[in-house]
Design a protein around this motif. Structure first.
Motif, mmCIF file in Angstrom:
data_model
loop_
_atom_site.group_PDB
_atom_site.id
_atom_site.type_symbol
_atom_site.label_atom_id
_atom_site.label_comp_id
_atom_site.label_asym_id
_atom_site.label_seq_id
_atom_site.Cartn_x
_atom_site.Cartn_y
_atom_site.Cartn_z
ATOM 1 N N SER A 254 0.831 -1.198 0.000
ATOM 2 C CA SER A 254 0.000 0.000 0.000
ATOM 3 C C SER A 254 0.869 1.253 0.000
ATOM 4 O O SER A 254 0.646 2.173 -0.794
ATOM 5 N N THR B 136 1.136 3.552 -3.448
ATOM 6 C CA THR B 136 0.612 4.909 -3.304
ATOM 7 C C THR B 136 1.732 5.926 -3.468
ATOM 8 O O THR B 136 1.587 6.903 -4.213
ATOM 9 N N ILE C 148 -1.296 16.214 0.407
ATOM 10 C CA ILE C 148 -1.877 15.051 1.083
ATOM 11 C C ILE C 148 -2.277 15.430 2.513
ATOM 12 O O ILE C 148 -3.350 15.063 2.997
ATOM 13 N N ALA D 161 -4.043 11.181 -7.340
ATOM 14 C CA ALA D 161 -3.793 10.882 -5.919
ATOM 15 C C ALA D 161 -4.919 10.027 -5.336
ATOM 16 O O ALA D 161 -4.661 9.099 -4.561
ATOM 17 N N THR E 279 -4.424 6.296 -3.865
ATOM 18 C CA THR E 279 -4.850 5.964 -2.508
ATOM 19 C C THR E 279 -5.822 4.783 -2.522
ATOM 20 O O THR E 279 -5.717 3.864 -1.712
ATOM 21 N N MET F 72 -5.330 1.098 -0.820
ATOM 22 C CA MET F 72 -6.321 0.553 0.116
ATOM 23 C C MET F 72 -6.826 -0.806 -0.361
ATOM 24 O O MET F 72 -7.014 -1.721 0.443
#
Length: 167
Positions: free
Chosen positions: A68, A72, A86, A134, A138, A142
């Motif tokens: 992850s 990311t 972020i 982004a 993300t 996830m």
């Protein structure tokens, strides 16, 4: 009810919360799964099988957390999205969580990220494209962490069955 049964039930509930926590950021995620696997190995009464389940489950947990972060981070670097954007998205997510029930966390993150990128780039299309990249990064992170957390949970379920048959 025996103490081992109680530990197994509590660990199962905690693992379920942990799996959900990989998708719902308000809940604890992979770390809770790892702690539950350890608790079950120590107090679940499964003996060697409990430690094997802990080892295999932790491989999945660590792989999910690492994948992850790597996936990311790589996508965010590819699109040159700074950590400041972020952080703005995360701050707006916290506010959104209290302003809009249920979906406010996600809406707040997206809006905060977009606004921060808009201030940085001064062009809506560039900010929207960066924000969208982004959000996809993300989401991919996830999803991968969720899949590996589900594998860790499945490992635990198999371990419980093995312990029940052998116990």
């Amino acid at each position: 009810m025996s103490p081992e049964t109680l530990v197994t039930i509590l660990c199962g509930l905690a693992i379920a919360v942990g799996v959900a926590g990989t998708i719902i950021p308000v809940l604890p995620g992979s770390i809770l799964i790892g702690a539950s696997l350890l608790a079950w190995a120590v107090w679940g009464g499964a003996g060697t099988a409990g430690w094997v389940v802990f080892a295999v489950g932790m491989l999945f947990v660590v792989a999910g957390m690492a994948a992850s972060a790597v996936l990311t981070g790589r996508k965010l670097r590819q699109h040159a999205i700074p950590g400041r954007s972020i952080m703005a998205g995360l701050a707006a997510a916290v506010v959104g969580m209290f302003v809009i029930p249920v979906v406010g966390l996600f809406v707040g993150f997206a809006v905060g990220l977009l606004v921060s990128e808009l201030f940085r780039t001064r062009h809506f299309r560039t900010a929207a494209a960066g924000s969208w990249a982004a959000l996809k990064a993300t989401g991919l992170g996830m999803l991968v962490e969720f899949g590996l957390a589900a594998l860790a949970a499945s490992t635990w379920v198999i371990g419980v069955w093995v312990a029940a048959v052998n116990g």
